[in-house]
Design a protein around this motif. Structure first.
Motif, PDB file in Angstrom:
ATOM      1  N   LEU A 107       1.216  -1.236   0.055  1.00  0.00           N
ATOM      2  CA  LEU A 107       0.342  -0.106   0.325  1.00  0.00           C
ATOM      3  C   LEU A 107       1.269   1.026  -0.383  1.00  0.00           C
ATOM      4  CD1 LEU A 107      -2.905   1.461   0.067  1.00  0.00           C
ATOM      5  CD2 LEU A 107      -2.508   0.926   2.681  1.00  0.00           C
ATOM      6  N   GLY A 108       1.874   1.162   1.085  1.00  0.00           N
ATOM      7  CA  GLY A 108       2.843   2.286   0.703  1.00  0.00           C
ATOM      8  C   GLY A 108       3.393   2.690  -0.719  1.00  0.00           C
ATOM      9  N   ILE A 111       1.150   4.407  -3.375  1.00  0.00           N
ATOM     10  CA  ILE A 111       0.859   4.998  -2.520  1.00  0.00           C
ATOM     11  C   ILE A 111       1.593   5.950  -3.218  1.00  0.00           C
ATOM     12  CG2 ILE A 111       0.690   7.372  -1.083  1.00  0.00           C
ATOM     13  CD1 ILE A 111      -1.636   4.910   0.501  1.00  0.00           C
ATOM     14  N   THR A 112       3.631   5.697  -3.041  1.00  0.00           N
ATOM     15  CA  THR A 112       4.413   6.908  -3.024  1.00  0.00           C
ATOM     16  C   THR A 112       4.491   7.058  -4.756  1.00  0.00           C
ATOM     17  OG1 THR A 112       5.623   4.865  -3.610  1.00  0.00           O
ATOM     18  CG2 THR A 112       5.227   6.237  -1.567  1.00  0.00           C
ATOM     19  N   THR A 116      -0.306  13.233  -7.166  1.00  0.00           N
ATOM     20  CA  THR A 116       0.121  14.413  -6.015  1.00  0.00           C
ATOM     21  C   THR A 116      -1.534  14.309  -5.289  1.00  0.00           C
ATOM     22  OG1 THR A 116       1.786  15.300  -6.395  1.00  0.00           O
ATOM     23  CG2 THR A 116       0.671  16.562  -4.695  1.00  0.00           C
ATOM     24  N   LYS A 119      -2.645  10.722  -4.913  1.00  0.00           N
ATOM     25  CA  LYS A 119      -2.386  10.488  -3.526  1.00  0.00           C
ATOM     26  C   LYS A 119      -3.036  10.674  -2.635  1.00  0.00           C
ATOM     27  CE  LYS A 119       2.099  10.558  -3.546  1.00  0.00           C
ATOM     28  NZ  LYS A 119       3.459  11.235  -3.609  1.00  0.00           N
ATOM     29  N   GLY A 120      -2.942  12.195  -2.601  1.00  0.00           N
ATOM     30  CA  GLY A 120      -3.950  13.315  -2.026  1.00  0.00           C
ATOM     31  C   GLY A 120      -5.537  12.063  -0.909  1.00  0.00           C
ATOM     32  N   ILE A 122      -6.230   8.773  -1.946  1.00  0.00           N
ATOM     33  CA  ILE A 122      -5.786   7.606  -1.100  1.00  0.00           C
ATOM     34  C   ILE A 122      -5.734   7.837  -0.125  1.00  0.00           C
ATOM     35  CG2 ILE A 122      -4.652   5.655  -1.836  1.00  0.00           C
ATOM     36  CD1 ILE A 122      -6.598   6.342  -3.450  1.00  0.00           C
ATOM     37  N   MET A 123      -4.905   8.791   0.164  1.00  0.00           N
ATOM     38  CA  MET A 123      -4.756   9.215   1.929  1.00  0.00           C
ATOM     39  C   MET A 123      -6.005   9.387   2.083  1.00  0.00           C
ATOM     40  SD  MET A 123      -1.481   7.989   2.581  1.00  0.00           S
ATOM     41  CE  MET A 123      -1.470   9.056   4.270  1.00  0.00           C
ATOM     42  N   ALA A 124      -7.236  10.166   2.191  1.00  0.00           N
ATOM     43  CA  ALA A 124      -7.214  10.419   2.817  1.00  0.00           C
ATOM     44  C   ALA A 124      -9.235   9.870   3.363  1.00  0.00           C
ATOM     45  CB  ALA A 124      -8.259  11.894   1.699  1.00  0.00           C
ATOM     46  N   MET A 126      -8.244   6.031   3.407  1.00  0.00           N
ATOM     47  CA  MET A 126      -7.395   5.725   3.830  1.00  0.00           C
ATOM     48  C   MET A 126      -7.474   6.170   5.191  1.00  0.00           C
ATOM     49  SD  MET A 126      -6.574   2.832   2.984  1.00  0.00           S
ATOM     50  CE  MET A 126      -6.555   1.880   0.915  1.00  0.00           C
ATOM     51  N   LEU A 127      -7.542   6.922   5.476  1.00  0.00           N
ATOM     52  CA  LEU A 127      -7.429   8.127   7.104  1.00  0.00           C
ATOM     53  C   LEU A 127      -8.937   8.001   8.044  1.00  0.00           C
ATOM     54  CD1 LEU A 127      -4.861  10.580   6.704  1.00  0.00           C
ATOM     55  CD2 LEU A 127      -4.895   8.867   8.014  1.00  0.00           C
TER      56      LEU A 127
END
Length: 362
Positions: A107-108, A111-112, A116, A119-120, A122-124, A126-127
């Motif tokens: 997953l990490g 995402i890398t 950009t 990526k944001g 996906i991170m949002a 997941m969080l």
């Protein structure tokens, strides 16, 4: 446009090398656990919060069904998309570290590689998924500590302000303990084994028994919970990682035996409480003495005779839910014929459930 036929052998080998040689068993235990957990009823977290926000049992049933429709399809579009991106960006060699598969880092790694903006997002996502579960646990945990322990055994006459202060301290303690446990966990598989293969076994058996067996009392419930947890922790110590989930039936058997033995060895629940619970909830199961008492008090009472149709609806419902997991996966990997087939299965199950479940809701 991934050539899946050339990719699958290497993917399967990587999964095998990572310790999931018995993945079929793992998946089977997950399904088995899911059925038992559902029979156990909503747990005191976000499930219970959703249930208590409805106006009636009918609305609660509809809310549960609607939740599946809203969550499953977009969730597995996201999960399948991440999987495909990992296969697209990385070779099997890149997915390994020091010659050993490191699937938990995928997953990490994915995402890398993303732009950009994506990526944001996906991170949002997941969080948000993490916080929705985390906040429910942190909110419900202090309620247990304050009401069931501190208020009951230590300070039953404290002021409301004092209880609120203790709940703040409990909340902080739960978060700190969780962080410390997280720091001590080397991989997700270990936690998966512990929670699914172990702790769930101790949780589900007493919670299922409370609905279907009249003789279960508080001591039996407590004994079943503790025994299941202790046996699961012993499995963690002595079973090989990746196989701990297979101890699930053993943990369940131990929990069941403890609950039954201790219930019979201790005083049975008050008949008035049992009769009130039975006539209010009207469950099916092993309630013969309580049913006789309920009919003696109220001859017009109608016991639950829906076991057969409920079981049928559960089986259809499992296929209905699984179709909403499988469909988006096939869409993402461009297997449109298979996606259409599962769409048809979903539609048939929906029609069946409309007549055997939806229209029969009280």
């Amino acid at each position: 446009d991934i050539d899946w036929n050339s990719k699958w052998p290497a993917i399967n080998k990587t999964i095998d090398d990572s310790g999931f040689r018995d993945f079929g068993w793992v998946f089977g235990m997950m399904a088995f656990k899911g059925i038992w957990a559902s029979l156990a009823g909503p747990v005191p977290s976000y499930d219970m919060q959703r249930i208590l926000s409805t106006k009636s049992p009918r609305e609660a049933a509809k809310m549960n069904a609607f939740t599946m429709v809203v969550l499953y399809f977009p969730l597995y579009l996201l999960v399948a998309g991440i999987l495909v991106l990992s296969i697209h960006y990385f070779s099997i060699e890149q997915m390994t570290a020091a010659g050993k598969p490191n699937l938990e880092a995928l997953l990490g790694m994915v995402i890398t590689e993303l732009p950009t903006g994506i990526k944001g997002l996906i991170m949002a996502g997941m969080l948000a998924a993490f916080m929705s579960t985390f906040s429910a646990v942190v909110n419900s945990g202090p309620a247990y500590i304050v009401n069931d322990i501190y208020k009951k055994y230590f300070n039953p006459t404290a002021t409301q302000k004092k209880y609120i202060r203790v709940s703040y301290i409990s909340c902080a303690a739960i978060v700190i303990v969780g962080l410390l446990i997280g720091l001590g966990i080397n991989n997700i598989s270990t936690m998966f084994d512990l929670i699914t293969g172990g702790l769930y076994a101790g949780f589900v058996v007493p919670n299922v028994l409370k609905w279907v067996w009249w003789r279960l009392n508080g001591w039996g419930y407590f004994a079943g919970m503790v025994t299941g947890i202790v046996v699961s922790l012993l499995a963690i110590l002595f079973w090989k990682s990746g196989h701990i989930v297979l101890s699930f039936p053993i943990n369940m058997a131990a929990s069941l035996a403890a609950a039954v033995i201790v219930s019979y060895a201790t005083k049975k629940q008050d008949e008035t409480d049992l009769q009130h619970f039975y006539t209010t909830t009207n469950p099916w199961g092993f309630w013969k003495p309580v049913k006789a008492l309920a009919l003696k008090i109220n001859p017009a009472f109608l016991p639950n005779k829906n076991f057969a149709v409920d079981t049928f609806n559960v089986l259809i419902g499992i296929v209905w839910q699984m179709s909403m997991i499988i469909m988006p996966v096939y869409i993402v990997i461009k297997e449109y014929n298979s996606a259409l087939m599962w769409l048809g299965i979903w539609a048939v199950c929906s029609i069946v459930l409309r007549f055997t479940w939806w229209k029969r809701l009280p």
